[in-house]
Design a protein around this motif. Structure first.
Motif, PDB file in Angstrom:
ATOM      1  N   UNK A 134      -3.048   3.023  -7.501  1.00  0.00           N
ATOM      2  CA  UNK A 134      -3.718   3.311  -6.236  1.00  0.00           C
ATOM      3  C   UNK A 134      -3.862   2.064  -5.371  1.00  0.00           C
ATOM      4  N   UNK A 135      -3.831   2.280  -4.055  1.00  0.00           N
ATOM      5  CA  UNK A 135      -4.174   1.188  -3.141  1.00  0.00           C
ATOM      6  C   UNK A 135      -5.653   1.322  -2.761  1.00  0.00           C
ATOM      7  N   UNK A 136      -6.115   0.493  -1.828  1.00  0.00           N
ATOM      8  CA  UNK A 136      -7.559   0.457  -1.536  1.00  0.00           C
ATOM      9  C   UNK A 136      -8.097   1.779  -1.003  1.00  0.00           C
TER      10      UNK A 136
ATOM     11  N   UNK B 207       0.863  -1.190   0.000  1.00  0.00           N
ATOM     12  CA  UNK B 207       0.000   0.000   0.000  1.00  0.00           C
ATOM     13  C   UNK B 207       0.898   1.238   0.000  1.00  0.00           C
TER      14      UNK B 207
ATOM     15  N   UNK C 210      -6.871   4.825  -1.582  1.00  0.00           N
ATOM     16  CA  UNK C 210      -6.877   5.814  -2.653  1.00  0.00           C
ATOM     17  C   UNK C 210      -7.995   5.526  -3.656  1.00  0.00           C
TER      18      UNK C 210
ATOM     19  N   UNK D 277      -8.808  -0.152   7.554  1.00  0.00           N
ATOM     20  CA  UNK D 277      -8.440  -0.991   6.404  1.00  0.00           C
ATOM     21  C   UNK D 277      -9.497  -2.054   6.134  1.00  0.00           C
ATOM     22  N   UNK D 278      -9.476  -2.564   4.906  1.00  0.00           N
ATOM     23  CA  UNK D 278     -10.364  -3.669   4.547  1.00  0.00           C
ATOM     24  C   UNK D 278      -9.947  -4.910   5.346  1.00  0.00           C
TER      25      UNK D 278
ATOM     26  N   UNK E 240      -6.628  -6.410   4.180  1.00  0.00           N
ATOM     27  CA  UNK E 240      -5.477  -5.593   4.577  1.00  0.00           C
ATOM     28  C   UNK E 240      -5.248  -5.676   6.091  1.00  0.00           C
TER      29      UNK E 240
END
Lengths: 69, 151
Positions: B69-71, A25, B73, A40-41, A44
């Motif tokens: 992008x990551x989650x 990330x 973003x 976070x999900x 993650x």
């Protein structure tokens, strides 16, 4: 929701950039998670817990959930 | 198609594509249309180069430019697009209302935007999971189910 990411990271002498690279990330996302501004999900969250060799419930504390974090 | 292009090049290529189509429209327009066409091409090229340069930097916005992008973003981008959609719909509604009140003939572009927006919303609902409830399983249909755990 409180978490122990910053505490664990500093204990291990890691920078935010190093943790971000290991988790795949951005550095900004690690900063947001540490500051409690981003939850976070589930994948993650598991990746973070696994990275620090902890369980998810030890890493993330839902005690402050009602506070709207 | 964009998947075959390197992530950092996707936004610049998209920008260049839109700029080229816009410039072509001015050329088809004829007359002195070549002037705005050249302005569009030069402006688009500058924007595309800027997007490529920014795509390599280290910030949330630059990650969006660089398509890396990551989650979090991606969530920011999705929220931003959702806001864009809502504001566009409100503006289109205001436009069509003003045109109707003014008995103007330019009501229909706003009506088209409203219609396309409404259709896109329904398409989104259907694509992203509404209607996946399905029938209740045994535990929820009122029948007592014997526990698999033996006491």
């Amino acid at each position: 929701m409180r978490n122990r990411v910053r505490e664990q990271r500093t204990q291990r002498g890691l920078s935010q950039a190093e943790v971000a690279a290991a988790l795949g990330v951005s550095r900004q996302t690690v900063i947001s998670i540490e500051g409690g501004r981003y939850l976070p999900s589930l994948p993650l969250a598991f990746a973070i817990a696994r990275f620090f060799d902890m369980t998810v419930d030890k890493m993330f504390d839902p005690a402050d959930e009602e506070a709207g974090t | 198609m964009m998947r075959f292009i390197r992530p950092r090049l996707r936004k610049p290529v998209g920008i260049a594509l839109f700029g080229t189509v816009y410039a072509a429209a001015w050329l088809v327009h004829g007359g002195n249309g070549w002037v705005p066409a050249i302005v569009a091409v030069v402006g688009t090229a500058a924007f595309a180069i800027a997007a490529y340069v920014r795509g390599g930097r280290d910030s949330d916005e630059d990650a969006l430019y660089g398509s890396r992008t990551d989650e979090r973003q991606q969530l920011i981008a999705q929220r931003s697009w959702a806001l864009t959609g809502k504001v566009t719909m409100v503006a289109a509604f205001a436009g069509v209302t003003a045109a109707v009140a003014d008995r103007a003939g330019w009501w229909w572009p706003f009506a088209v935007i409203l219609a396309v927006g409404g259709f896109s919303y329904l398409l989104g609902l259907s694509n992203y999971g509404v209607g996946e409830e399905g029938p209740a399983d045994d535990a929820d249909d009122g029948h007592q189910v014997r526990s698999p755990v033996k006491r």
